[in-house]
Design an enzyme around this catalytic site. Sequence first.
Site, short mmCIF file in Angstrom:
data_model
loop_
_atom_site.label_atom_id
_atom_site.label_comp_id
_atom_site.label_asym_id
_atom_site.label_seq_id
_atom_site.Cartn_x
_atom_site.Cartn_y
_atom_site.Cartn_z
N GLU A 27 131.44 35.70 35.83
CA GLU A 27 132.35 37.17 36.00
C GLU A 27 133.13 37.66 34.90
O GLU A 27 133.90 38.63 34.86
CB GLU A 27 134.19 36.39 36.96
CG GLU A 27 134.05 35.70 37.92
CD GLU A 27 135.29 35.70 38.74
OE1 GLU A 27 135.75 35.81 38.35
OE2 GLU A 27 135.26 34.98 40.09
C1 LIG Z 1 127.14 28.52 37.98
C2 LIG Z 1 127.20 29.88 38.10
C3 LIG Z 1 127.67 30.50 39.21
C4 LIG Z 1 127.75 32.08 38.72
N1 LIG Z 1 128.62 32.92 40.49
C5 LIG Z 1 127.79 34.12 39.91
C6 LIG Z 1 127.89 34.51 41.61
O1 LIG Z 1 129.22 34.40 42.35
N2 LIG Z 1 128.11 35.49 41.89
C7 LIG Z 1 126.87 36.46 40.76
O2 LIG Z 1 126.36 37.86 41.15
N3 LIG Z 1 126.10 35.65 39.31
C8 LIG Z 1 126.84 34.54 39.26
N4 LIG Z 1 126.74 33.46 38.02
C9 LIG Z 1 125.82 34.73 37.52
C10 LIG Z 1 126.67 34.99 35.73
O3 LIG Z 1 127.45 35.95 36.43
C11 LIG Z 1 125.89 35.34 35.20
O4 LIG Z 1 125.50 34.23 34.28
C12 LIG Z 1 126.44 36.11 34.18
O5 LIG Z 1 126.36 37.82 34.67
C13 LIG Z 1 125.83 36.85 32.67
O6 LIG Z 1 124.26 36.48 33.18
P1 LIG Z 1 122.71 36.45 32.41
O7 LIG Z 1 123.10 34.56 32.76
O8 LIG Z 1 121.42 36.49 33.22
O9 LIG Z 1 123.05 36.46 30.99
P2 LIG Z 1 122.91 37.79 29.94
O10 LIG Z 1 123.25 38.81 30.42
O11 LIG Z 1 121.21 37.32 30.39
O12 LIG Z 1 122.93 36.91 28.86
C14 LIG Z 1 123.10 36.23 28.31
C15 LIG Z 1 123.01 36.25 26.55
O13 LIG Z 1 123.58 37.84 26.09
C16 LIG Z 1 125.15 38.08 25.69
N5 LIG Z 1 124.77 38.93 26.40
C17 LIG Z 1 124.34 40.47 27.64
N6 LIG Z 1 124.25 41.55 27.10
C18 LIG Z 1 124.77 41.83 25.74
C19 LIG Z 1 125.92 43.04 25.37
N7 LIG Z 1 124.98 44.04 26.12
N8 LIG Z 1 125.65 43.19 24.07
C20 LIG Z 1 126.36 41.90 23.44
N9 LIG Z 1 125.78 40.93 24.50
C21 LIG Z 1 124.74 40.76 25.28
C22 LIG Z 1 125.68 37.62 27.10
O14 LIG Z 1 127.08 37.44 27.05
C23 LIG Z 1 124.76 35.91 26.98
O15 LIG Z 1 126.35 35.63 25.74
C24 LIG Z 1 126.79 32.03 37.98
C25 LIG Z 1 126.61 31.57 36.98
C26 LIG Z 1 126.72 30.30 36.94
C27 LIG Z 1 126.09 29.22 35.70
#
Ligand SMILES: Cc1cc2nc3c(=O)[nH]c(=O)nc-3n(C[C@H](O)[C@H](O)[C@H](O)COP(=O)(O)OP(=O)(O)OC[C@H]3O[C@@H](n4cnc5c(N)ncnc54)[C@H](O)[C@@H]3O)c2cc1C
Length: 621
Positions: free
Chosen positions: A429
């Site tokens: 979230e």
């Molecule tokens: C257990 C679990 C439940 C989940 N449930 C849902 C759900 O119900 N629905 C859904 O849609 N998604 C869900 N997700 C996905 C979750 O919302 C995403 O993992 C989250 O939004 C981050 O995306 P990502 O993991 O691809 O990380 P990325 O976006 O690839 O980010 C990787 C890292 O880079 C950082 N980062 C990214 N962009 C920037 C920026 N512009 N500036 C600085 N730092 C940055 C992030 O903070 C993070 O530390 C779930 C994930 C998990 C693990």
Amino acid sequence: MDMFDKNIGKEKLASLELAEASREKEWNYPSFVRELFHGRLPWNLIYPFPEQPEADKEIGTEYLEKLEGFLRAHLDPDEVDKSGEIPYEVIKGLADLGAFAMKIPQEYDGLGLSQLNYNRAIHLIASYCGSTAVLLSAHQSIGVPTPLSLFGTEEQKKKYLPRFRKGAISGFALTEPDAGSDPRTMKTSATPTEDGKYYIINGEKLWITNGNIADILIVMAQTPAKIEKGKEKKQITAFIVETNTPGFQAAYRSSFMGLHGVKLGLLKFNNVRVPRENILLGEGQGLKLAFLTLNTGRLTVPAAVAGMSKLCLMIVRKWSKERRQWGLPIGEHELVASKLAAMSANTFAMDAVTWLTSHMADAKKLDIRLEAAMAKLFCTETSWKVIDDTFQIRGGRGFETSPSLKGRGEAGYPVERMFRDSRVNLIIEGTSQIMRLFIAREALDLHLKRIISIMDTKVPILKRIKDALSVGIYYLFWFLRLWLPSFALRDIAHLPIPIKKHMLFVQQTTKRLAMTMFLKMLIHQQRLESRQNILARFVDIGTDLFVMSCACSYGLSFSKKELNSQAGSAIELADLFCSQAKVRIARTFEDIRRNQDKAARRVAQNFLAGGYVWLENEIIK
Ligand SMILES: Cc1cc2nc3c(=O)[nH]c(=O)nc-3n(C[C@H](O)[C@H](O)[C@H](O)COP(=O)(O)OP(=O)(O)OC[C@H]3O[C@@H](n4cnc5c(N)ncnc54)[C@H](O)[C@@H]3O)c2cc1C
């Protein structure tokens, strides 16, 4: 991607433009935090601390009793953790209790609980079983019930909402393998059929909580782009998708370090045909819907982590007295005692923020987008620290599983399980980083609105000069007002010590923060957007000021309650929280003045360019 890729600037701009186009631009209600960032302390918006109406409280308490009785009798959280399953009878029993329709209005067969009672329920469940709390909260904080109740048409609500009373499960599908924090990179498409009556969805969604067992999902997909002012505008649209539609497949169940009972993984959409009337809020409005849903949806995570933190308090309270080392109970060694004190004060602050924002959501008189984001950011980071400290205080037993502890005859405190279950709260979230950027963008909004046309070289020069003059006059008065004694002092003057002292500090510091933000904006101009460390420092100071205010208001509310014996200790907790927050704030201001950002940027660039590969020596790769 190569960080020197020349397209990176364009891509980032496109992502920012999409986020900007989807953000809520209007502020139709006052916001406590927005005012803080502009140097004002609207204490009257949060004090006196709101009281839950007696009738609503009774409804909540009665429901919590039923839930607790059911969970204690039928759910073994260690078994869920071990087996990776929340048993069918438990899901069925929860459905019978209406737990999948807590937030749904009664006219659609829901329980119609207030946000406060709903959050109380999740808070209770999370203190017992993280997986069950996530199953229920992802389903109704961000899953179908909330966006449908907020934005659905009457037909959509009548068709879908009553199904949740019978136990239908839902989720919210935004994330994809290539689209995490940045929704612009989303690939799932929804193509209209020739007659325009249907959309055909193709693509993949990743880690959608409940996705692998859901009956209904909100699915975000790209609909055909629109051309606006000669420019192609990406359209992201929200669809209600029934998972029994041909072409939908829960293709893979992921396994995670924690939350073992929650089922999510990879979802595939292969020509999934969805009727046009299943669009929510309108074509191209998907991200807006996501942002608006999260404004209140995010409030459940703080409630859940506050519940877990309270269980930690119970564990360390017992253990710190019972465990003797070096001739004393470990809680009497100062290094442990200071942890116990900080954990108590921090948990009190989490409670204050959680219940204040829940009240705000119910009252619907304030804009809470910033407060909700800060509640999520503060509570997830703070509870992680509380759980980590619990782990440390339990020593080796923190690392041992609850069944193993029980197996050799000790109390099966589930610290190891909570540790695994809670870490992801800083990711879901909105990651902590994204929360900070979101808050910073909204915090700077008032200034940006004023100065944007002055900086825009496309605006005719005469208009820019005119605007610059009127903005100059505005800021002259703004600066003067920051230095003049404010009306807020009158509101604070009668508060008892030490709360008065802390709120005077908040009042002074909001002015300092507002001034610092404005000056940094003038210095860095558009470059400030990429100076994320500076932005994060503003947000961290603002968040501490907000939480201090909540803790003070909450502390004062205790003296009015019957629980008079708790009044003194509530003020003591607010006092300690505020005193520790002040130290953090002073440090962060110092970091704004003097920091290692430049050196860190250079090292990071060198690192990404492979300059330190030699450091990865003598390891097994
Ligand atoms: C257990 C679990 C439940 C989940 N449930 C849902 C759900 O119900 N629905 C859904 O849609 N998604 C869900 N997700 C996905 C979750 O919302 C995403 O993992 C989250 O939004 C981050 O995306 P990502 O993991 O691809 O990380 P990325 O976006 O690839 O980010 C990787 C890292 O880079 C950082 N980062 C990214 N962009 C920037 C920026 N512009 N500036 C600085 N730092 C940055 C992030 O903070 C993070 O530390 C779930 C994930 C998990 C693990």
